[in-house]
Design an enzyme around this catalytic site. Sequence first.
Site, PDB file in Angstrom:
ATOM      1  N   ASN A 120       2.846   3.181 -10.530  1.00 18.28           N
ATOM      2  CA  ASN A 120       1.724   2.961 -11.106  1.00 18.28           C
ATOM      3  C   ASN A 120       0.710   3.272 -10.440  1.00 18.28           C
ATOM      4  O   ASN A 120      -0.450   4.110 -10.954  1.00 18.28           O
ATOM      5  CB  ASN A 120       1.798   1.853 -12.042  1.00 18.28           C
ATOM      6  CG  ASN A 120       0.316   1.513 -12.693  1.00 18.28           C
ATOM      7  OD1 ASN A 120      -0.266   2.033 -13.837  1.00 18.28           O
ATOM      8  ND2 ASN A 120      -0.731   0.655 -11.807  1.00 18.28           N
ATOM      9  N   TYR A 158      -6.741  15.390  -8.788  1.00 14.45           N
ATOM     10  CA  TYR A 158      -6.269  14.439  -9.587  1.00 14.45           C
ATOM     11  C   TYR A 158      -5.277  15.279 -10.621  1.00 14.45           C
ATOM     12  O   TYR A 158      -4.102  14.822 -10.808  1.00 14.45           O
ATOM     13  CB  TYR A 158      -7.154  13.571 -10.267  1.00 14.45           C
ATOM     14  CG  TYR A 158      -6.302  12.591 -11.361  1.00 14.45           C
ATOM     15  CD1 TYR A 158      -5.862  11.475 -10.784  1.00 14.45           C
ATOM     16  CD2 TYR A 158      -6.432  12.774 -12.790  1.00 14.45           C
ATOM     17  CE1 TYR A 158      -5.295  10.441 -11.293  1.00 14.45           C
ATOM     18  CE2 TYR A 158      -5.771  11.888 -13.517  1.00 14.45           C
ATOM     19  CZ  TYR A 158      -5.228  10.458 -13.030  1.00 14.45           C
ATOM     20  OH  TYR A 158      -4.729   9.667 -13.695  1.00 14.45           O
ATOM     21  N   ASP A 218       0.727  -1.186   0.191  1.00 15.53           N
ATOM     22  CA  ASP A 218      -0.103   0.234   0.009  1.00 15.53           C
ATOM     23  C   ASP A 218       1.086   0.980   0.070  1.00 15.53           C
ATOM     24  O   ASP A 218       1.701   1.436   0.975  1.00 15.53           O
ATOM     25  CB  ASP A 218      -0.865  -0.163   1.009  1.00 15.53           C
ATOM     26  CG  ASP A 218      -1.951   1.344   1.480  1.00 15.53           C
ATOM     27  OD1 ASP A 218      -1.528   2.164   0.557  1.00 15.53           O
ATOM     28  OD2 ASP A 218      -2.881   1.017   1.910  1.00 15.53           O
ATOM     29  N   THR A 274     -10.318   1.657 -17.939  1.00 14.51           N
ATOM     30  CA  THR A 274     -10.240   0.868 -16.848  1.00 14.51           C
ATOM     31  C   THR A 274     -11.014   1.333 -15.735  1.00 14.51           C
ATOM     32  O   THR A 274     -11.639   2.504 -15.595  1.00 14.51           O
ATOM     33  CB  THR A 274      -8.319   1.490 -16.305  1.00 14.51           C
ATOM     34  OG1 THR A 274      -8.437   2.654 -15.539  1.00 14.51           O
ATOM     35  CG2 THR A 274      -7.233   1.122 -17.141  1.00 14.51           C
ATOM     36  N   LYS A 293      -0.740  14.959 -10.830  1.00  9.95           N
ATOM     37  CA  LYS A 293       0.104  14.391 -11.580  1.00  9.95           C
ATOM     38  C   LYS A 293       1.194  15.682 -12.312  1.00  9.95           C
ATOM     39  O   LYS A 293       2.063  15.101 -12.555  1.00  9.95           O
ATOM     40  CB  LYS A 293      -0.954  14.085 -13.030  1.00  9.95           C
ATOM     41  CG  LYS A 293      -1.551  12.685 -12.748  1.00  9.95           C
ATOM     42  CD  LYS A 293      -0.753  11.711 -12.222  1.00  9.95           C
ATOM     43  CE  LYS A 293      -1.638  10.209 -12.240  1.00  9.95           C
ATOM     44  NZ  LYS A 293      -0.965   9.190 -11.724  1.00  9.95           N
TER      45      LYS A 293
HETATM   46  P1  NAP Z   1      -7.109   1.309 -12.068  1.00 13.57           P
HETATM   47  O1  NAP Z   1      -7.605   0.244 -13.026  1.00 13.57           O
HETATM   48  O2  NAP Z   1      -7.809   2.050 -11.189  1.00 13.57           O
HETATM   49  O3  NAP Z   1      -5.594   0.836 -11.105  1.00 13.57           O
HETATM   50  C1  NAP Z   1      -5.205   1.705 -10.132  1.00 13.57           C
HETATM   51  C2  NAP Z   1      -4.287   0.398  -9.309  1.00 13.57           C
HETATM   52  O4  NAP Z   1      -3.891   1.462  -8.212  1.00 13.57           O
HETATM   53  C3  NAP Z   1      -5.136  -0.545  -8.623  1.00 13.57           C
HETATM   54  O5  NAP Z   1      -4.465  -1.765  -8.690  1.00 13.57           O
HETATM   55  C4  NAP Z   1      -5.222   0.057  -7.265  1.00 13.57           C
HETATM   56  O6  NAP Z   1      -5.684  -1.076  -6.517  1.00 13.57           O
HETATM   57  C5  NAP Z   1      -4.217   0.645  -7.098  1.00 13.57           C
HETATM   58  N1  NAP Z   1      -3.891   1.577  -6.006  1.00 13.57           N
HETATM   59  C6  NAP Z   1      -4.674   2.630  -5.431  1.00 13.57           C
HETATM   60  N2  NAP Z   1      -4.230   3.317  -4.465  1.00 13.57           N
HETATM   61  C7  NAP Z   1      -3.347   2.248  -3.881  1.00 13.57           C
HETATM   62  C8  NAP Z   1      -2.717   2.479  -2.934  1.00 13.57           C
HETATM   63  N3  NAP Z   1      -2.746   3.173  -1.962  1.00 13.57           N
HETATM   64  N4  NAP Z   1      -1.417   1.521  -2.591  1.00 13.57           N
HETATM   65  C9  NAP Z   1      -1.466   0.691  -3.516  1.00 13.57           C
HETATM   66  N5  NAP Z   1      -1.831   0.491  -4.779  1.00 13.57           N
HETATM   67  C10 NAP Z   1      -3.195   1.462  -4.984  1.00 13.57           C
HETATM   68  O7  NAP Z   1      -6.514   2.530 -12.977  1.00 13.57           O
HETATM   69  P2  NAP Z   1      -5.320   2.597 -14.233  1.00 13.57           P
HETATM   70  O8  NAP Z   1      -5.935   3.251 -15.146  1.00 13.57           O
HETATM   71  O9  NAP Z   1      -4.852   1.268 -14.453  1.00 13.57           O
HETATM   72  O10 NAP Z   1      -4.397   3.270 -13.600  1.00 13.57           O
HETATM   73  C11 NAP Z   1      -2.858   3.129 -13.600  1.00 13.57           C
HETATM   74  C12 NAP Z   1      -2.277   4.408 -13.693  1.00 13.57           C
HETATM   75  O11 NAP Z   1      -2.421   5.039 -14.898  1.00 13.57           O
HETATM   76  C13 NAP Z   1      -2.563   5.478 -12.838  1.00 13.57           C
HETATM   77  O12 NAP Z   1      -1.383   5.990 -12.404  1.00 13.57           O
HETATM   78  C14 NAP Z   1      -3.286   6.594 -13.321  1.00 13.57           C
HETATM   79  O13 NAP Z   1      -3.409   7.779 -12.871  1.00 13.57           O
HETATM   80  C15 NAP Z   1      -2.621   6.383 -14.762  1.00 13.57           C
HETATM   81  N6  NAP Z   1      -3.398   6.882 -15.766  1.00 13.57           N
HETATM   82  C16 NAP Z   1      -4.697   6.397 -16.278  1.00 13.57           C
HETATM   83  C17 NAP Z   1      -5.249   6.909 -17.113  1.00 13.57           C
HETATM   84  C18 NAP Z   1      -6.515   6.080 -17.834  1.00 13.57           C
HETATM   85  O14 NAP Z   1      -7.316   6.693 -18.590  1.00 13.57           O
HETATM   86  N7  NAP Z   1      -6.984   5.143 -17.164  1.00 13.57           N
HETATM   87  C19 NAP Z   1      -4.828   8.064 -17.867  1.00 13.57           C
HETATM   88  C20 NAP Z   1      -3.851   8.736 -17.413  1.00 13.57           C
HETATM   89  C21 NAP Z   1      -3.266   8.048 -16.465  1.00 13.57           C
HETATM   90  P3  NAP Z   1      -6.940  -1.424  -6.028  1.00 13.57           P
HETATM   91  O15 NAP Z   1      -7.373  -2.370  -7.003  1.00 13.57           O
HETATM   92  O16 NAP Z   1      -6.904  -2.101  -4.735  1.00 13.57           O
HETATM   93  O17 NAP Z   1      -7.947  -0.343  -6.027  1.00 13.57           O
END
Ligand code: NAP
Length: 252
Positions: free
Chosen positions: A85, A174, A58, A209, A178
Site C-alpha cells: 500500500n 506518479y 521502509d 488522505t 502506477k
Molecule cells: P497516505 O495517507 O499518504 O499514506 C501513504 C502511506 O505510505 C503512509 O503511511 C506513508 O508513511 C507510507 N510511505 C510512504 N513512503 C514510504 C516508504 N518509503 N516506506 C514505507 N512507507 C511509506 O496516502 P493514501 O492515500 O492512504 O495512499 C495509500 C495508497 O493508495 C497508495 O498506494 C496510493 O498511491 C493509493 N491511492 C490513493 C489515492 C487517494 O486518492 N488517496 C488514489 C489512488 C491510489 P508516512 O506516514 O511515514 O509518510
Amino acid sequence: MQDKPVALVTGANQGIGLQIAKDLVAHGFTVLIGSRNLERGEAAAWEVGPDARALQLDVTDRASIAAAADRIRKEVGRLDVLVNNAAISNTSKPPDMPIAEFAKLTRPSNVSLDEVRTVWETNVFGPLAVYQAMLPLLRQAPAARIVNVSSGVGSLTRNSDPAYPYRSTFGPSYPASKTALNAITLAMAIELESTRIKVNAASPGFTKTNLNHYAGTETVEEGAREAVRLALLGPDGPTGTFSHATLGTLPW
Ligand code: NAP
C-alpha cells in the site's frame, strides 16, 4: 506459529493503509502495521487494537525490508496476506498547488528525473522488493493473497481515451509509477498462477488522505474496500486483475 492468519500492510500508519489494517483485524487477522517510522506505527497499532503490531518497514530500504521479514519469521512464523500500500505522490509539490498545475511541471519534457526516480523507488521498486522478501513466507501459507494498491490514473487504456477526465495529468512520475505497478502485478500473478497465491491490483478511488492533502472525495472506508475484498478472496477468486470497489474491473 500462531493460528490466526497474518497480514502485512505497508504504509499502514495512516490513510487507506490504516483503514485496510482495521478492516483486516475485523476479519480475524493479526495485522502487522508496516511503518517507516516505528513510533507512528506503534501509535497506529494502538489505535487498531490488540491484534495489530507495528513493524518498522521502509520499502525503499533493503536492510529494513530484510529485518521486517526476519521479524515476521521469528515472531509470528507466518504470512497470509501482503498489501503493498505504501506510496508517495511526489517529492516537491507545494501543498496548496492544484494537481493540474503540478502536472504541468511534471510532463515528460520538464519533469525532474530525480523526482521520477524517487517516486518510482517507493511506488514500483518498493512493492517489488517487499514481494521478493516476503514470498518465501507467503508460499508457506495455505492460500496467500497479495494486493498491490494501484490507481485508476495509471490505466493506459483510460488515459488513451481523450474523454478521460484525468488524462491531462498523466505523466512519468506518479501516474506512470502506477502503470508500472500494474505491469508488475500482472508479472507476479503470472509467476504464481500455478500456485494457490493470488495477486491483484486495487484502485481505491480519489480518497481523502494526506497523499492529496485531503482533497479526495471518498472516505478511507470507501478507499480501503477493494483492497480488503481482494485480500479476502476465496479459492475461486481471480488473479491478475485490476479493479475498483464500485466500478468493477478496470482496464490496464
Ligand atoms: P497516505 O495517507 O499518504 O499514506 C501513504 C502511506 O505510505 C503512509 O503511511 C506513508 O508513511 C507510507 N510511505 C510512504 N513512503 C514510504 C516508504 N518509503 N516506506 C514505507 N512507507 C511509506 O496516502 P493514501 O492515500 O492512504 O495512499 C495509500 C495508497 O493508495 C497508495 O498506494 C496510493 O498511491 C493509493 N491511492 C490513493 C489515492 C487517494 O486518492 N488517496 C488514489 C489512488 C491510489 P508516512 O506516514 O511515514 O509518510
